[in-house]
Design an enzyme around this catalytic site. Structure first.
Site, PDB file in Angstrom:
ATOM      1  N   CYS A  47       0.833  -1.210   0.000  1.00 49.73           N
ATOM      2  CA  CYS A  47       0.000   0.000   0.000  1.00 49.73           C
ATOM      3  C   CYS A  47       0.871   1.264   0.000  1.00 49.73           C
ATOM      4  O   CYS A  47       1.813   1.376   0.777  1.00 49.73           O
ATOM      5  CB  CYS A  47      -0.932  -0.003   1.211  1.00 49.73           C
ATOM      6  SG  CYS A  47      -2.039   1.422   1.238  1.00 49.73           S
ATOM      7  N   CYS A  51       0.493   5.002   6.816  1.00 49.35           N
ATOM      8  CA  CYS A  51      -0.124   4.857   8.149  1.00 49.35           C
ATOM      9  C   CYS A  51       0.855   4.150   9.105  1.00 49.35           C
ATOM     10  O   CYS A  51       1.245   3.000   8.860  1.00 49.35           O
ATOM     11  CB  CYS A  51      -1.423   4.057   8.039  1.00 49.35           C
ATOM     12  SG  CYS A  51      -2.512   4.654   6.733  1.00 49.35           S
ATOM     13  N   CYS A  54       0.507   0.449  10.290  1.00 50.64           N
ATOM     14  CA  CYS A  54       0.048  -0.595   9.367  1.00 50.64           C
ATOM     15  C   CYS A  54       1.162  -1.443   8.751  1.00 50.64           C
ATOM     16  O   CYS A  54       2.071  -0.924   8.095  1.00 50.64           O
ATOM     17  CB  CYS A  54      -0.793   0.032   8.254  1.00 50.64           C
ATOM     18  SG  CYS A  54      -1.557  -1.254   7.225  1.00 50.64           S
ATOM     19  N   CYS A  91     -16.251  -9.266   5.712  1.00 49.27           N
ATOM     20  CA  CYS A  91     -15.631  -7.956   5.477  1.00 49.27           C
ATOM     21  C   CYS A  91     -14.368  -8.115   4.650  1.00 49.27           C
ATOM     22  O   CYS A  91     -13.407  -8.748   5.095  1.00 49.27           O
ATOM     23  CB  CYS A  91     -15.261  -7.299   6.799  1.00 49.27           C
ATOM     24  SG  CYS A  91     -16.641  -7.152   7.936  1.00 49.27           S
ATOM     25  N   CYS A 122     -19.323  -6.312   3.653  1.00 48.43           N
ATOM     26  CA  CYS A 122     -18.647  -5.052   3.990  1.00 48.43           C
ATOM     27  C   CYS A 122     -17.350  -5.009   3.202  1.00 48.43           C
ATOM     28  O   CYS A 122     -16.746  -6.056   2.959  1.00 48.43           O
ATOM     29  CB  CYS A 122     -18.350  -5.011   5.493  1.00 48.43           C
ATOM     30  SG  CYS A 122     -17.452  -3.522   5.996  1.00 48.43           S
ATOM     31  N   CYS A 182     -19.402   2.120   8.353  1.00 52.84           N
ATOM     32  CA  CYS A 182     -18.640   1.518   9.453  1.00 52.84           C
ATOM     33  C   CYS A 182     -17.404   2.390   9.631  1.00 52.84           C
ATOM     34  O   CYS A 182     -16.572   2.471   8.728  1.00 52.84           O
ATOM     35  CB  CYS A 182     -18.255   0.090   9.084  1.00 52.84           C
ATOM     36  SG  CYS A 182     -17.126  -0.674  10.279  1.00 52.84           S
ATOM     37  N   ARG A 254     -17.852  -2.232  17.900  1.00 49.65           N
ATOM     38  CA  ARG A 254     -17.144  -3.499  17.668  1.00 49.65           C
ATOM     39  C   ARG A 254     -15.803  -3.524  18.400  1.00 49.65           C
ATOM     40  O   ARG A 254     -14.965  -2.641  18.221  1.00 49.65           O
ATOM     41  CB  ARG A 254     -16.903  -3.697  16.171  1.00 49.65           C
ATOM     42  CG  ARG A 254     -16.295  -5.065  15.835  1.00 49.65           C
ATOM     43  CD  ARG A 254     -15.823  -5.129  14.376  1.00 49.65           C
ATOM     44  NE  ARG A 254     -16.751  -4.473  13.482  1.00 49.65           N
ATOM     45  CZ  ARG A 254     -17.863  -5.027  13.034  1.00 49.65           C
ATOM     46  NH1 ARG A 254     -18.167  -6.253  13.365  1.00 49.65           N
ATOM     47  NH2 ARG A 254     -18.662  -4.343  12.250  1.00 49.65           N
TER      48      ARG A 254
HETATM   49  N1  SAM Z   1      -6.557   0.570   3.082  1.00 52.80           N
HETATM   50  C1  SAM Z   1      -7.836   0.800   3.592  1.00 52.80           C
HETATM   51  C2  SAM Z   1      -7.887   1.937   4.602  1.00 52.80           C
HETATM   52  O1  SAM Z   1      -6.909   2.197   5.288  1.00 52.80           O
HETATM   53  O2  SAM Z   1      -8.943   2.555   4.692  1.00 52.80           O
HETATM   54  C3  SAM Z   1      -8.473  -0.427   4.207  1.00 52.80           C
HETATM   55  C4  SAM Z   1      -7.653  -1.396   5.028  1.00 52.80           C
HETATM   56  S1  SAM Z   1      -6.941  -0.765   6.551  1.00 52.80           S
HETATM   57  C5  SAM Z   1      -5.861  -2.066   6.998  1.00 52.80           C
HETATM   58  C6  SAM Z   1      -8.314  -0.793   7.690  1.00 52.80           C
HETATM   59  C7  SAM Z   1      -8.084  -0.368   9.110  1.00 52.80           C
HETATM   60  O3  SAM Z   1      -7.336  -1.341   9.818  1.00 52.80           O
HETATM   61  C8  SAM Z   1      -7.317   0.913   9.377  1.00 52.80           C
HETATM   62  O4  SAM Z   1      -8.085   2.044   9.205  1.00 52.80           O
HETATM   63  C9  SAM Z   1      -6.935   0.743  10.836  1.00 52.80           C
HETATM   64  O5  SAM Z   1      -7.922   1.312  11.675  1.00 52.80           O
HETATM   65  C10 SAM Z   1      -6.903  -0.772  11.022  1.00 52.80           C
HETATM   66  N2  SAM Z   1      -5.538  -1.241  11.332  1.00 52.80           N
HETATM   67  C11 SAM Z   1      -4.524  -1.402  10.454  1.00 52.80           C
HETATM   68  N3  SAM Z   1      -3.411  -1.823  11.075  1.00 52.80           N
HETATM   69  C12 SAM Z   1      -3.713  -1.932  12.388  1.00 52.80           C
HETATM   70  C13 SAM Z   1      -2.975  -2.309  13.541  1.00 52.80           C
HETATM   71  N4  SAM Z   1      -1.685  -2.649  13.472  1.00 52.80           N
HETATM   72  N5  SAM Z   1      -3.602  -2.306  14.739  1.00 52.80           N
HETATM   73  C14 SAM Z   1      -4.913  -1.958  14.818  1.00 52.80           C
HETATM   74  N6  SAM Z   1      -5.653  -1.583  13.766  1.00 52.80           N
HETATM   75  C15 SAM Z   1      -5.072  -1.567  12.556  1.00 52.80           C
HETATM   76 FE1  SF4 Z   2      -2.781   1.302   3.396  1.00 52.76          FE
HETATM   77 FE2  SF4 Z   2      -2.634   0.172   5.765  1.00 52.76          FE
HETATM   78 FE3  SF4 Z   2      -3.051   2.779   5.591  1.00 52.76          FE
HETATM   79 FE4  SF4 Z   2      -5.007   1.049   4.822  1.00 52.76          FE
HETATM   80  S1  SF4 Z   2      -4.184   1.338   6.881  1.00 52.76           S
HETATM   81  S2  SF4 Z   2      -4.292   2.896   3.750  1.00 52.76           S
HETATM   82  S3  SF4 Z   2      -3.731  -0.622   4.025  1.00 52.76           S
HETATM   83  S4  SF4 Z   2      -1.185   1.688   4.926  1.00 52.76           S
END
Ligand code: SAM
Ligand code: SF4
Ligand code: DTB
Length: 307
Positions: A47, A51, A54, A91, A122, A182, A254
């Site tokens: 990606c 973030c 992530c 989801c 979802c 959501c 949730r």
């Molecule tokens: N890429 C899309 C986005 O960010 O909207 C969808 C997938 S992203 C992995 C979905 C959510 O997963 C993020 O918004 C975050 O809240 C959660 N998430 C990702 N990594 C995480 C982590 N290490 N611990 C807790 N929540 C996490």
């Molecule tokens: Fe990409 Fe992870 Fe951020 Fe979703 S949370 S936009 S998968 S870097």
């Protein structure tokens, strides 16, 4: 409710806060029910966003291999397995900044196929433009997940490749399309209590409020900037659930990522504070989740029924 009002809820004695949250829960929801959603990563890793929490961001080396969009038959196989285990909603998550228009048709087929198995659907695919949200809604997608993640004041310390405003725009496109929203966040990223109240104030100001609100506890993943973040005090986490319950009286709260780090007693406290939904199944997107068997046992011991 304002951030200041929510902060004063956080400051109540723990048992007073729980008592209020339970009252709100009982007024708005049937008792002893739990909603079960199973996650599936339909497009893993690579990606472009940064973030800080992530494991799927290209900016961090977490040892995760980037994959292509999963083929339809593999998605339907995973959905059928989730249904057989007792999941109610499936989801599908993609590690994208946003989907490409050319992906939407294939995504629509996934939605139709999963719904035909008798599951709610979802998706979480990153930012959406209005026409994409409309197309997904027309394919029958029930919910779109897009998190605000944290308070606006803290957001810039965690994510730099997109703005809070971008997230709000996607949320309004989703709302306008007629899909259910959501939207939640992550706690335990080093934010202050005031900032936790700030996130919940943002969520409660969405009008109408989101139908579903995932509260994730950070899963610290080696290689990400938040890998060494110390865990949040468990009682503070329960307080966050309770304040969310009060601020978002009709939303399903949730108890999301992070349950592997919680024992049964702590999860039971979260349900007492007003959570009534979990991710069910051995895997979240790229990290692990409590085993389905363990969750069934917890539900049975608590007298919670899937619904
Ligand atoms: N890429 C899309 C986005 O960010 O909207 C969808 C997938 S992203 C992995 C979905 C959510 O997963 C993020 O918004 C975050 O809240 C959660 N998430 C990702 N990594 C995480 C982590 N290490 N611990 C807790 N929540 C996490
Ligand atoms: Fe990409 Fe992870 Fe951020 Fe979703 S949370 S936009 S998968 S870097
Ligand atoms: C949400 O708020 N939490 C889920 C879901 N929405 C997509 C994702 C949690 C991901 C945890 C880290 C991982 O497994 O990659």
């Amino acid at each position: 409710m304002t951030s200041a009002e929510l902060l004063s809820l956080f400051e109540l004695p723990f048992l007073d806060l729980l008592y209020r949250a339970q009252g709100v829960h009982r007024e708005n929801f049937p008792s002893n029910r739990i909603q079960l959603s199973t996650l599936c990563s339909i497009k893993t890793g690579g990606c472009p966003e940064d973030c800080g929490y992530c494991p799927q961001s290209v900016h961090y080396d977490t040892g995760l291999k980037a994959e292509k969009l999963m083929p339809l038959d593999a998605v339907l196989e995973a959905a059928a397995a989730a249904k057989a285990q007792g999941a109610q909603r499936f989801c599908m998550g993609a590690a994208w900044r946003s989907p490409k228009d050319r992906d939407i048709e294939q995504l629509g087929e996934m939605v139709r196929g999963v719904k035909a198995l008798g599951l709610e659907t979802c998706m979480t695919l990153g930012m959406l433009e209005s026409h994409q949200a409309k197309a997904l809604a027309e394919a029958g997608l029930d919910y779109y997940n897009h998190n605000l993640d944290t308070a606006p004041e803290f957001y810039g310390e965690i994510i730099r490749t997109r703005q809070y405003e971008d997230r709000l725009e996607t949320l309004s496109a989703v709302r306008e399309s007629g899909m259910k929203v959501c939207c939640g966040g992550i706690v335990g990223m080093g934010e202050t209590r005031t900032q936790r109240a700030g996130l919940l104030a943002q969520l409660s100001a969405l009008s109408p409020q989101p139908e579903s609100v995932p509260i994730n506890q950070l899963v610290p993943v080696p290689g990400t900037p938040l890998a060494d973040q110390p865990p949040i005090d468990p009682l503070e986490f329960v307080r966050t659930i309770a304040v969310a319950r009060i601020a978002l009286p009709r939303s399903t709260i949730r108890l999301s990522a992070g349950r592997e780090a919680m024992d049964d007693a702590l999860q039971a406290l979260c349900f007492a504070a007003g959570a009534s939904s979990i991710f069910y199944g051995d895997q979240l997107l790229t990290t692990s989740n409590p085993r389905a068997e363990a969750d069934r046992s917890l539900m049975e011991r608590m007298g919670l029924q899937a619904a």
